[in-house]
Design a protein around this motif. Structure first.
Motif, PDB file in Angstrom:
ATOM      1  N   UNK A 155     -23.559  -9.446 -10.466  1.00  0.00           N
ATOM      2  CA  UNK A 155     -22.162  -9.165 -10.802  1.00  0.00           C
ATOM      3  C   UNK A 155     -21.466  -8.474  -9.640  1.00  0.00           C
ATOM      4  N   UNK A 156     -20.257  -8.922  -9.322  1.00  0.00           N
ATOM      5  CA  UNK A 156     -19.407  -8.259  -8.333  1.00  0.00           C
ATOM      6  C   UNK A 156     -18.080  -7.940  -9.000  1.00  0.00           C
ATOM      7  N   UNK A 157     -17.737  -6.665  -9.034  1.00  0.00           N
ATOM      8  CA  UNK A 157     -16.450  -6.229  -9.567  1.00  0.00           C
ATOM      9  C   UNK A 157     -15.742  -5.441  -8.465  1.00  0.00           C
ATOM     10  N   UNK A 158     -14.767  -6.069  -7.845  1.00  0.00           N
ATOM     11  CA  UNK A 158     -14.051  -5.452  -6.729  1.00  0.00           C
ATOM     12  C   UNK A 158     -12.598  -5.230  -7.124  1.00  0.00           C
ATOM     13  N   UNK A 159     -12.209  -3.953  -7.161  1.00  0.00           N
ATOM     14  CA  UNK A 159     -10.832  -3.608  -7.498  1.00  0.00           C
ATOM     15  C   UNK A 159     -10.031  -3.174  -6.276  1.00  0.00           C
ATOM     16  N   UNK A 160     -10.634  -3.284  -5.076  1.00  0.00           N
ATOM     17  CA  UNK A 160      -9.914  -2.906  -3.854  1.00  0.00           C
ATOM     18  C   UNK A 160      -8.694  -3.808  -3.698  1.00  0.00           C
ATOM     19  N   UNK A 161      -7.490  -3.248  -3.682  1.00  0.00           N
ATOM     20  CA  UNK A 161      -6.281  -4.087  -3.784  1.00  0.00           C
ATOM     21  C   UNK A 161      -5.995  -4.951  -2.566  1.00  0.00           C
ATOM     22  N   UNK A 182     -12.094  -9.931  -9.015  1.00  0.00           N
ATOM     23  CA  UNK A 182     -11.413  -9.271  -7.910  1.00  0.00           C
ATOM     24  C   UNK A 182     -10.151  -8.515  -8.332  1.00  0.00           C
ATOM     25  N   UNK A 183      -9.933  -8.346  -9.617  1.00  0.00           N
ATOM     26  CA  UNK A 183      -8.805  -7.550 -10.084  1.00  0.00           C
ATOM     27  C   UNK A 183      -7.499  -8.050  -9.501  1.00  0.00           C
ATOM     28  N   UNK A 184      -6.734  -7.111  -8.902  1.00  0.00           N
ATOM     29  CA  UNK A 184      -5.445  -7.483  -8.313  1.00  0.00           C
ATOM     30  C   UNK A 184      -5.563  -7.858  -6.839  1.00  0.00           C
ATOM     31  N   UNK A 185      -6.789  -7.906  -6.335  1.00  0.00           N
ATOM     32  CA  UNK A 185      -6.983  -8.272  -4.932  1.00  0.00           C
ATOM     33  C   UNK A 185      -6.477  -9.691  -4.687  1.00  0.00           C
ATOM     34  N   UNK A 186      -5.786  -9.890  -3.579  1.00  0.00           N
ATOM     35  CA  UNK A 186      -5.299 -11.221  -3.215  1.00  0.00           C
ATOM     36  C   UNK A 186      -6.176 -11.780  -2.098  1.00  0.00           C
TER      37      UNK A 186
END
Length: 532
Positions: free
Chosen positions: A273-279, A295-299
Motif C-alpha cells: 500500500x502507498x498512501x501519499x498526501x504530499x500535495x 495520491x490524495x490531492x497530489x497532481x
C-alpha cells in the motif's frame, strides 16, 4: 588542486617573504637563505618571474584547501603549519578506497589499513567544521560495529550537510545506525542522507532532519512506521528514494511534506500500500509488482511503473491508472509477461502527451504470437498523445509469428483516429505480423504524424537516435547480439521494405535502423530500402 600545484604555491610564498625581508632591511639571527630567486629580486629593477594576486590566508588556506582531494589535503598539511591547522578542520571527510590510497591485493591486510587510516585521520581532526562525511567500507574489510559508531559520533556534528554510509551486505542485519547521534542539533543541518546495508530504527519523538532535502535508502531494514518517524519532521524533503527495503509493507507520506516532488520505490518486494498526501508530488517511479496506490490531492504528472513478474501488467495499468493519476502527462510502463490482449477502456488519460512501453521478452513467459495491435487501446485512451515509444528487448531467441506472402491481410481497428500523434519510435522492430499491423494502423490513423522510426536492433537507450559503430558512432563496436537476432534484424529489414515503406505518406519522415554493416553482417546481402 594537485600536490605539485600546492608546492608551487608554497614556493611563491617563500619568495614573497624573502623579497619583503630584503626590501625592509630585515635580517635573521641565522645565516640568510641563499635562494636564487631572492638574488634575482635583489638586482635593481628586475622583477620576479612570478606574479599573482595577493589572496588572504583565510581564503587560500580554508577555502582552497577544502576543495582539494583528501589525499592532497593531507600531504599539504605535511609541508605547511598553516595547512596543518586547516587540515584539522577539513570540511570533507571522504573515506573511500580511492581517497585513502588503498588498493586491495590478495594476501594483503588492506582491511586493517582502512581502519587504521580512518582512525588516524579522525584522531587528528578537531571535530569542528565537518560538512560532508562519506564512509564507504570495502567488502573485504571487517570493521567492527563499535568502530563504525565511534566514527559516526565523531564526524556527525552540528553543521554537517551530507552523510553517506555505505557498508558491505553482511552488515545489514548486524548494524543499527545510531540515530540518537542526530539529536542535539547534529541532524538538523543534514540536507542529504544516504544509507546502504544497515538497519535504521527511529522511534516516536524523533524530531531531527528538518533541513533534509534528499533521502536515499538502499537495502536498509526499516518498517513503514519507522520510516514515518524518520520523515515526520523533514519539512524540506524533496526527493525520497527507497531501494530493496524489504520490511516496508505500507508507506504513508503525510500532507505536510509540501516540498516532496519525487518518490522512487525500487524492488520493495513486500510493499502493498502507498498512501501519499504530499500535495506537490509530481514524479513517481515504482519497480516491482502492482500495489494499491492513493495520491490524495497530489497532481502527479510523471509515472514510471513496471518490471513486475506478474503477467499482463499493461492491462492492469490501463484499467487502474486513469482514475489514480488523472493529471498524468508522461507514462512509462515496463512488462515482462504479456499473454492477453489489452482491453479497450472508457477511462481516459486526458493529459497524457508521452507514452513509453518497454517489453522485456523471454518466450517462456511472453507469447511469440502476442497481439501488439492491442496496444492501440493506449493510443485510443490518450486523446492528446504526441509521442509513442515502443521498446522491445529479447532475452531469448525464438521464432516470432512472422508475416509472409504477397497478399497479406492487415487487420485494422475502425473508428480510431490519433490526430495529435506526431512521433512514433519502435526500438527493436522485428518481423512479427501483429507488430507490422500496429505500424500500419498508426500510419493510417495518425493523421498528424511527422516521423516514424523503426530500429531493427534494440538500443539500450529506448528513445535514443539510431546509432551504429559504422554510421553514427564511428568508433568501437556495436553491442553484441546473438546470431539468431542478427538474422532476425535482416529479416525485419526486408519486412519493412515489403509491407511498410509503401504505406508511408510523403509528409512522414521514415527512419530505419538497419543492422550494422560491420558488426551485424551475414553472408546474405541485406535488402536495400527505397520508397518505390
Amino acid at each position: 588542486m594537485g600536490f605539485v600545484a600546492l608546492n608551487r604555491l608554497m614556493f611563491k610564498q617563500k619568495e614573497r617573504r624573502c623579497r619583503r625581508r630584503i626590501r625592509n632591511g630585515l635580517t635573521t639571527s641565522g645565516p640568510q637563505e641563499k635562494d636564487s630567486l631572492c638574488h634575482e629580486n635583489d638586482r635593481g629593477d628586475e622583477r620576479s618571474r612570478y606574479s599573482e594576486p595577493k589572496i588572504p590566508e583565510d581564503i587560500w588556506c580554508s577555502h582552497i584547501h577544502s576543495l582539494m582531494p583528501l589525499r592532497d589535503s593531507a600531504r599539504s598539511a605535511c609541508v605547511s603549519c598553516t595547512f596543518l591547522y586547516s587540515w584539522r578542520c577539513h570540511p570533507k571527510l571522504m573515506f573511500t578506497e580511492e581517497a585513502l590510497g588503498l588498493k586491495h591485493k590478495e594476501g594483503q591486510k588492506v582491511g586493517v589499513d582502512f581502519t587504521n587510516r580512518v582512525d588516524h585521520i579522525l584522531k587528528n581532526h578537531s571535530g569542528a567544521g565537518v560538512k560532508v562525511l562519506k564512509l564507504v567500507v570495502p567488502g573485504y574489510c571487517n570493521v567492527s560495529t563499535c568502530h563504525l559508531t565511534i566514527w559516526l559520533q565523531y564526524a556527525i556534528t552540528p553543521g554537517i550537510e551530507e552523510v553517506t554510509l555505505s557498508l558491505p551486505s553482511k552488515y545489514m542485519e548486524e548494524y543499527n545506525f545510531p540515530w540518537s547521534i542526530l539529536h542535539n542539533g547534529c541532524g538538523n543541518s543534514i540536507c542529504y542522507l544516504n544509507l546502504t546495508y544497515c538497519a535504521f530504527r527511529p522511534t516516536i519523538g524523533f524530531d531531527c532532519l528538518r533541513s533534509l532535502t534528499k533521502l536515499d535508502l538502499y537495502q536498509v531494514c526499516i518498517t513503514g512506521d519507522e520510516l514515518g518517524c524518520l520523515i515526520s519532521n523533514a519539512f524540506a524533503l524533496e526527493q525520497l528514494r527507497l531501494r530493496v527495503c524489504s520490511e516496508l509493507i505500507c508507506l504513508k507520506i503525510p500532507f505536510w511534506l509540501e516540498r516532496l516532488s519525487c518518490l522512487d520505490l525500487i524492488w520493495c518486494e513486500k510493499l502493498q500500500v502507498i498512501e501519499c498526501a504530499a500535495p506537490n508530488l509530481s514524479t513517481f517511479n515504482i519497480v516491482g509488482d502492482p500495489v494499491q496506490m492513493s495520491f490524495g490531492i497530489s497532481q502527479v504528472k510523471n509515472i514510471s511503473v513496471g518490471f513486475s513478474f506478474k503477467p499482463n501488467f499493461l492491462s492492469c495499468a490501463i484499467t487502474n491508472l486513469p482514475s489514480v493519476v488523472p493529471h498524468l502527462e508522461t507514462l512509462s510502463i515496463s512488462s515482462m509477461s504479456e499473454r492477453i490482449d489489452i482491453p479497450m477502456v472508457a477511462a481516459k488519460f486526458l493529459h497524457l502527451k508521452l507514452l513509453k512501453i518497454f517489453f522485456s521478452i523471454d518466450y517462456h513467459s511472453f507469447s511469440p504470437s502476442y497481439n501488439y495491435l492491442s496496444l492501440v487501446s493506449f493510443l485510443g485512451a490518450s486523446p492528446l498523445l504526441e509521442t509513442f515509444i515502443l521498446s522491445i528487448k529479447h532475452l531469448a531467441a525464438a521464432k516470432p509469428d512472422a508475416v509472409s506472402g504477397d497478399n497479406v491481410h492487415m487487420r485494422q481497428i475502425p473508428g480510431q483516429k490519433h490526430d495529435r500523434l506526431k512521433k512514433v519510435h519502435i526500438n527493436g522492430f522485428f518481423s512479427a505480423k501483429r507488430l507490422v499491423e500496429l505500424t500500419c494502423h498508426i500510419l493510417e490513423a495518425a493523421t498528424a504524424l511527422e516521423s516514424l522510426t523503426l530500429d531493427t536492433v534494440h538500443n539500450v537507450k529506448e528513445d535514443s537516435n539510431i546509432s551504429r559503430c559504422s554510421s553514427v558512432e564511428k568508433t568501437g563496436e556495436c553491442r553484441p547480439i546473438c546470431r539468431d537476432w542478427i538474422l532476425e534484424a535482416h529479416k525485419a529489414l526486408g519486412v519493412i521494405k515489403r509491407y511498410i515503406v509503401g504505406r508511408v505518406p510523403s509528409s512522414v519522415q521514415l527512419n530505419v535502423g538497419e543492422p550494422c554493416s560491420r558488426c551485424h553482417a551475414i553472408s546474405a546481402k541485406a535488402p536495400k530500402l527505397s520508397k518505390n
